[in-house]
Design an enzyme around this catalytic site. Structure first.
Site, mmCIF file in Angstrom:
data_model
loop_
_atom_site.group_PDB
_atom_site.id
_atom_site.type_symbol
_atom_site.label_atom_id
_atom_site.label_comp_id
_atom_site.label_asym_id
_atom_site.label_seq_id
_atom_site.Cartn_x
_atom_site.Cartn_y
_atom_site.Cartn_z
ATOM 1 N N ASN A 19 38.194 26.133 20.670
ATOM 2 C CA ASN A 19 38.939 24.760 20.246
ATOM 3 C C ASN A 19 39.238 24.157 20.961
ATOM 4 O OD1 ASN A 19 41.471 23.980 18.265
ATOM 5 N ND2 ASN A 19 39.821 23.228 17.352
ATOM 6 N N GLY A 21 38.843 24.656 24.237
ATOM 7 C CA GLY A 21 37.890 24.341 25.834
ATOM 8 C C GLY A 21 36.687 23.113 25.103
ATOM 9 N N LYS A 212 54.890 32.132 25.445
ATOM 10 C CA LYS A 212 55.897 31.474 23.977
ATOM 11 C C LYS A 212 54.622 31.804 22.827
ATOM 12 C CE LYS A 212 52.631 28.346 23.521
ATOM 13 N NZ LYS A 212 51.247 28.600 22.631
ATOM 14 N N LYS A 305 40.801 33.093 17.766
ATOM 15 C CA LYS A 305 41.118 34.137 18.564
ATOM 16 C C LYS A 305 42.938 33.454 18.779
ATOM 17 C CE LYS A 305 37.567 36.804 18.969
ATOM 18 N NZ LYS A 305 37.335 37.101 17.871
ATOM 19 N N GLN A 307 46.276 34.623 20.943
ATOM 20 C CA GLN A 307 46.605 35.403 21.752
ATOM 21 C C GLN A 307 48.260 36.058 21.766
ATOM 22 O OE1 GLN A 307 44.135 33.913 25.263
ATOM 23 N NE2 GLN A 307 43.679 34.949 23.147
HETATM 24 N N1 LIG Z 1 43.080 25.901 20.453
HETATM 25 C C1 LIG Z 1 44.583 25.412 20.664
HETATM 26 O O1 LIG Z 1 45.427 24.397 20.417
HETATM 27 C C2 LIG Z 1 44.999 25.853 22.876
HETATM 28 C C3 LIG Z 1 45.581 25.057 22.940
HETATM 29 C C4 LIG Z 1 45.668 25.261 24.568
HETATM 30 C C5 LIG Z 1 46.027 26.151 25.258
HETATM 31 N N2 LIG Z 1 45.063 27.169 24.837
HETATM 32 C C6 LIG Z 1 44.863 28.349 25.180
HETATM 33 O O2 LIG Z 1 43.255 28.137 25.114
HETATM 34 C C7 LIG Z 1 42.284 29.771 25.590
HETATM 35 C C8 LIG Z 1 40.999 30.121 24.468
HETATM 36 O O3 LIG Z 1 41.567 28.843 23.129
HETATM 37 P P1 LIG Z 1 40.788 28.462 22.083
HETATM 38 O O4 LIG Z 1 41.251 27.824 21.160
HETATM 39 O O5 LIG Z 1 39.241 26.762 23.413
HETATM 40 O O6 LIG Z 1 39.939 29.468 22.136
HETATM 41 P P2 LIG Z 1 39.402 29.835 20.550
HETATM 42 O O7 LIG Z 1 40.200 30.751 19.478
HETATM 43 O O8 LIG Z 1 39.074 28.522 19.729
HETATM 44 O O9 LIG Z 1 37.671 30.348 20.750
HETATM 45 C C9 LIG Z 1 37.544 32.077 20.965
HETATM 46 C C10 LIG Z 1 35.827 31.308 21.818
HETATM 47 O O10 LIG Z 1 36.269 32.948 21.998
HETATM 48 C C11 LIG Z 1 34.496 33.065 22.736
HETATM 49 N N3 LIG Z 1 34.243 33.622 22.782
HETATM 50 C C12 LIG Z 1 34.490 35.289 21.946
HETATM 51 N N4 LIG Z 1 33.707 35.962 22.059
HETATM 52 C C13 LIG Z 1 33.539 36.327 23.226
HETATM 53 C C14 LIG Z 1 33.123 37.001 24.888
HETATM 54 N N5 LIG Z 1 32.918 38.449 24.265
HETATM 55 N N6 LIG Z 1 33.015 36.467 26.004
HETATM 56 C C15 LIG Z 1 33.652 35.338 25.817
HETATM 57 N N7 LIG Z 1 34.251 34.091 24.981
HETATM 58 C C16 LIG Z 1 33.556 35.014 23.841
HETATM 59 C C17 LIG Z 1 34.256 32.269 21.541
HETATM 60 O O11 LIG Z 1 32.716 31.408 22.052
HETATM 61 C C18 LIG Z 1 35.181 30.477 21.817
HETATM 62 O O12 LIG Z 1 34.604 29.462 22.761
HETATM 63 C C19 LIG Z 1 43.469 30.780 25.010
HETATM 64 O O13 LIG Z 1 44.047 31.235 25.893
HETATM 65 C C20 LIG Z 1 44.576 30.130 24.336
HETATM 66 O O14 LIG Z 1 45.674 30.226 23.645
HETATM 67 C C21 LIG Z 1 44.472 27.072 23.515
HETATM 68 O O1 LIG Z 2 47.704 27.824 18.325
HETATM 69 P P1 LIG Z 2 48.064 28.546 19.117
HETATM 70 O O2 LIG Z 2 49.272 29.719 18.629
HETATM 71 O O3 LIG Z 2 47.487 29.720 19.900
HETATM 72 O O4 LIG Z 2 48.780 27.803 19.924
HETATM 73 C C1 LIG Z 2 48.088 26.262 20.723
HETATM 74 C C2 LIG Z 2 48.448 26.100 21.859
HETATM 75 O O5 LIG Z 2 48.441 27.060 22.596
HETATM 76 C C3 LIG Z 2 49.895 24.985 22.009
HETATM 77 O O6 LIG Z 2 49.861 24.324 22.946
#
Ligand SMILES: NC(=O)c1ccc[n+]([C@@H]2O[C@H](COP(=O)([O-])OP(=O)(O)OC[C@H]3O[C@@H](n4cnc5c(N)ncnc54)[C@H](O)[C@@H]3O)[C@@H](O)[C@H]2O)c1
Ligand SMILES: O=P(O)(O)OC[C@H](O)CO
Length: 363
Positions: A19, A21, A212, A305, A307
């Site tokens: 999401n 990424g 957080k 996923k 965290q």
């Molecule tokens: N989504 C948000 O709003 C948001 C905002 C800021 C920071 N983040 C952080 O960004 C990071 C990534 O979160 P996201 O929201 O992009 O992902 P996500 O939770 O939306 O998606 C899960 C990802 O994991 C991948 N995946 C599944 N199995 C895997 C494997 N074995 N090896 C490698 N990849 C695999 C999937 O292809 C997918 O891209 C996290 O640490 C999250 O805390 C997310």
């Molecule tokens: O949806 P969460 O709980 O993984 O949080 C998303 C972001 O980290 C917010 O900045």
């Protein structure tokens, strides 16, 4: 900065396609087209999946310009190229943006070791941490160590779906020593709807983003128990104090000011109001803890996923090893609730019993 560095066009790969990424790729791609310092094409490494139609996710992204699993309905930009071959995706790039869920990063880095350019600069958008025998390991440290690269971090109040819709947000880049590199990252991410600042406190910025998520679990439990806004505000205040105290216990250099940046209090607020960790924890409390977080994650998040649950476990391990369990009652309670040792309602009892005088104050 050397002259040839100023003239060179930087090539960017986003390592991750979830999401956030996908939104990061969209932001970077729009800037890459406008800014002469960057190559137009932006690669996005896709952990390959097969859709119910039998098509491969990477093919569908390249055909439709949309990540139909993790960011449906949003065009990424025609200059985003999805690549399921990790080595190939990073081969020519000198700027790598790491944005996989934290549990997969080590594996990804091990696959990349020795396969990247020598002049790579990295940035981690990943919110999470690992605990090793030798102690805590920030994800930026892990990336730096496994790939022998400098690694900044970008954290902040950044719910990805809102940034995808170009609603105004702020973000914080944490860096160590090299401000020019941090400014280059800021240039790559800044848009009229994303205001990016830089702070020379990589550990503080990263720990804010990491911790957080544990507080967001607590906030979700409070929502599930229908305890109201005052209780939730109390959880956020107590959580912020524990975030600061814990960060300073691990890294005394962490600055108080960092907690007032987007990566600190702002991310805490947005995640406790609208994040995925909050949402799943609310469902956990509503179910009286009968369904596990793993089950609920699968039911509710459709492949995305959490965290916070894993991070709570890592944090708990550090509290236990260091004899700090009684000093961080909120962090402790979140983990014990997540694994079913105590009921969701214990989230406030812990706060009442231990909190007022026991959290270590700032050194
Ligand atoms: N989504 C948000 O709003 C948001 C905002 C800021 C920071 N983040 C952080 O960004 C990071 C990534 O979160 P996201 O929201 O992009 O992902 P996500 O939770 O939306 O998606 C899960 C990802 O994991 C991948 N995946 C599944 N199995 C895997 C494997 N074995 N090896 C490698 N990849 C695999 C999937 O292809 C997918 O891209 C996290 O640490 C999250 O805390 C997310
Ligand atoms: O949806 P969460 O709980 O993984 O949080 C998303 C972001 O980290 C917010 O900045």
């Amino acid at each position: 900065m050397a002259n040839d560095d100023l003239l060179r066009k930087h090539k960017v790969t986003v390592v991750g396609c979830g999401n956030w990424g996908s939104v990061a790729a969209k932001l970077i791609a729009s800037n890459a087209l406008k800014l002469t310092a960057f190559h137009d094409e932006v690669k996005m490494w896709v952990h390959e999946e097969t859709l119910p139609s039998g098509e491969r996710l990477s093919d569908v992204i390249n055909q439709t310009n949309e990540n139909v699993i993790y960011l449906p309905g949003v065009k990424l930009g025609n200059n985003v190229v999805a690549d399921p071959d990790l080595e190939h995706a990073v081969k020519d790039s000198d700027m790598l943006v790491f944005v996989s869920p934290h549990q997969f990063v080590e594996d990804v880095c091990m696959r990349l070791a020795g396969k990247i350019r020598k002049d790579v600069e990295a940035i981690s958008l990943i919110k999470g941490m690992e605990v090793r025998v030798e102690g805590p390991c920030l994800i930026s440290y892990l990336i730096s160590r496994l790939l022998a690269v400098n690694c900044c971090v970008l954290m902040g109040a950044n719910i990805a779906n809102e940034i995808a819709m170009e609603k105004f947000s702020e973000a914080t880049i944490g860096y160590k020593e090299n401000k020019e590199v941090a400014e280059r990252w800021a240039q790559l991410f800044s848009t009229p709807y994303l205001s990016v600042s830089t702070v020379e406190d990589v550990e503080g910025v990263e720990l804010c983003g990491t911790l957080k998520n544990v507080v967001a679990i607590a906030a979700g439990l409070v929502d599930g128990l229908e305890m109201g806004n005052n209780t939730k505000a109390a959880i956020m205040r107590i959580g912020l104090k524990e975030m600061r105290a814990f960060s300073k216990q691990l890294f005394p250099s962490v600055m108080d000011q960092t907690f007032l940046e987007s990566c600190g209090v702002a991310d805490l607020i947005t995640t406790c109001l609208g994040g995925r960790n909050r949402k799943v924890a609310e469902a956990f409390a509503r179910n009286g803890g009968k369904k596990s977080f793993d089950e609920l994650e699968e039911e509710i998040l459709e492949g995305q996923k959490l965290q916070g649950v894993l991070t709570a476990k890592e944090v708990y391990e550090l509290l236990r090893i260091n004899g700090w369990l009684d000093l961080f009652p909120l962090f402790r309670a979140v983990h014990e609730i997540c694994i079913g040792h105590i009921p969701p309602s214990a989230i406030v009892q812990y706060g009442e019993i231990h909190l007022p005088s026991s959290i270590p104050s700032s050194p």
